[in-house]
Design a protein around this motif. Structure first.
Motif, PDB file in Angstrom:
ATOM      1  N   LYS A   5      25.053  87.590 -12.146  1.00  0.00           N
ATOM      2  CA  LYS A   5      24.275  88.607 -12.865  1.00  0.00           C
ATOM      3  C   LYS A   5      23.577  89.535 -11.863  1.00  0.00           C
ATOM      4  N   ASN A  59      26.498  74.954  -8.254  1.00  0.00           N
ATOM      5  CA  ASN A  59      25.755  74.802  -9.491  1.00  0.00           C
ATOM      6  C   ASN A  59      26.153  75.976 -10.392  1.00  0.00           C
ATOM      7  N   SER A  60      26.744  75.702 -11.536  1.00  0.00           N
ATOM      8  CA  SER A  60      27.271  76.767 -12.396  1.00  0.00           C
ATOM      9  C   SER A  60      26.169  77.661 -12.955  1.00  0.00           C
ATOM     10  N   GLU A  61      25.006  77.109 -13.267  1.00  0.00           N
ATOM     11  CA  GLU A  61      23.890  77.917 -13.766  1.00  0.00           C
ATOM     12  C   GLU A  61      23.408  78.874 -12.683  1.00  0.00           C
ATOM     13  N   MET A  62      23.338  78.391 -11.445  1.00  0.00           N
ATOM     14  CA  MET A  62      22.933  79.254 -10.334  1.00  0.00           C
ATOM     15  C   MET A  62      23.996  80.312 -10.051  1.00  0.00           C
ATOM     16  N   SER A  63      25.263  79.946 -10.181  1.00  0.00           N
ATOM     17  CA  SER A  63      26.338  80.926  -9.979  1.00  0.00           C
ATOM     18  C   SER A  63      26.275  82.020 -11.045  1.00  0.00           C
ATOM     19  N   ALA A  64      25.939  81.662 -12.282  1.00  0.00           N
ATOM     20  CA  ALA A  64      25.792  82.667 -13.338  1.00  0.00           C
ATOM     21  C   ALA A  64      24.647  83.625 -12.999  1.00  0.00           C
ATOM     22  N   SER A  65      23.557  83.082 -12.480  1.00  0.00           N
ATOM     23  CA  SER A  65      22.416  83.909 -12.070  1.00  0.00           C
ATOM     24  C   SER A  65      22.787  84.817 -10.895  1.00  0.00           C
ATOM     25  N   GLU A 105      21.856  72.691  -3.457  1.00  0.00           N
ATOM     26  CA  GLU A 105      22.647  73.309  -4.513  1.00  0.00           C
ATOM     27  C   GLU A 105      22.851  74.783  -4.198  1.00  0.00           C
ATOM     28  N   SER A 115      14.118  85.590  -7.790  1.00  0.00           N
ATOM     29  CA  SER A 115      14.349  84.220  -8.236  1.00  0.00           C
ATOM     30  C   SER A 115      13.500  83.255  -7.409  1.00  0.00           C
ATOM     31  N   GLY A 137      24.683  78.629  -5.578  1.00  0.00           N
ATOM     32  CA  GLY A 137      25.313  79.486  -6.572  1.00  0.00           C
ATOM     33  C   GLY A 137      25.838  80.729  -5.874  1.00  0.00           C
TER      34      GLY A 137
END
Length: 176
Positions: A41, A32-38, A113, A56, A115
């Motif tokens: 970070k 999941n790209s949003e989870m990978s960004a998180s 999912e 989280s 990340g």
């Protein structure tokens, strides 16, 4: 320290998870790209801060390693380290244990999912895996239906790396 995550690392990380999950009759995960960004970070934050979980709502595994030699960590190595906790899991009394929480999150059947983020300066590395829905739900029956022994299935239930790590014999890893 900089986030140096590449597609190869992500794919190795995902493949290692899915290889272990298949052994435990858990469905394959997807990135999941949003989870990978998180996760990225948080890995970047850990590189300059105290090691702790992000807070989280997703599940989270953290891997940390340092060495005087350059570290060339693969996506598989962090997952192998987490999965190695299987040797401590008490199958006769399933439940959460701080010595096995990384393993149980990796194979948690309901998580689907994933990340991943990584930060390194070459001698220190932080890998953050985030899982949705979160595993390690410590409620009656949850571990029995989500952490299946290898080859076992529950009906109706909702490490050697391919590449060397490139570190000296005196390496230290921390899991959180």
């Amino acid at each position: 320290m900089t986030g140096t995550l590449d597609a190869c690392f992500q794919q190795e990380f995902l493949k290692a998870h899915n290889t272990y999950r298949t052994k435990h009759s858990a469905p394959l995960m997807t990135l999941n790209s949003e989870m990978s960004a998180s996760a990225q970070k948080w890995a970047d934050h850990l590189a300059t801060s105290t090691m702790k979980h992000s807070g989280s709502q997703d599940g989270e595994n953290i891997y940390n390693m340092w060495s005087s030699s350059t570290i060339n960590l693969t996506g598989k190595e962090a997952v192998d380290s987490w999965y190695s906790e299987i040797k401590e899991y008490n199958w006769s009394t399933p439940g959460y244990n701080s010595k096995t929480g990384h393993f149980t999150q990796v194979v948690w059947k309901n998580s689907n999912e994933l990340g991943v983020g990584m930060a390194t300066d070459g001698n220190k590395v932080f890998v953050v895996g985030q899982y949705r829905p979160a595993g390690n739900v410590n409620m009656p029956g949850y571990f029995e239906t989500n952490v299946l022994s290898a080859g076992r299935e529950v009906s109706g239930a909702g490490s050697t790396s391919s590449k060397g790590g490139g570190v000296s014999p005196s390496k230290t890893c921390t899991l959180l």
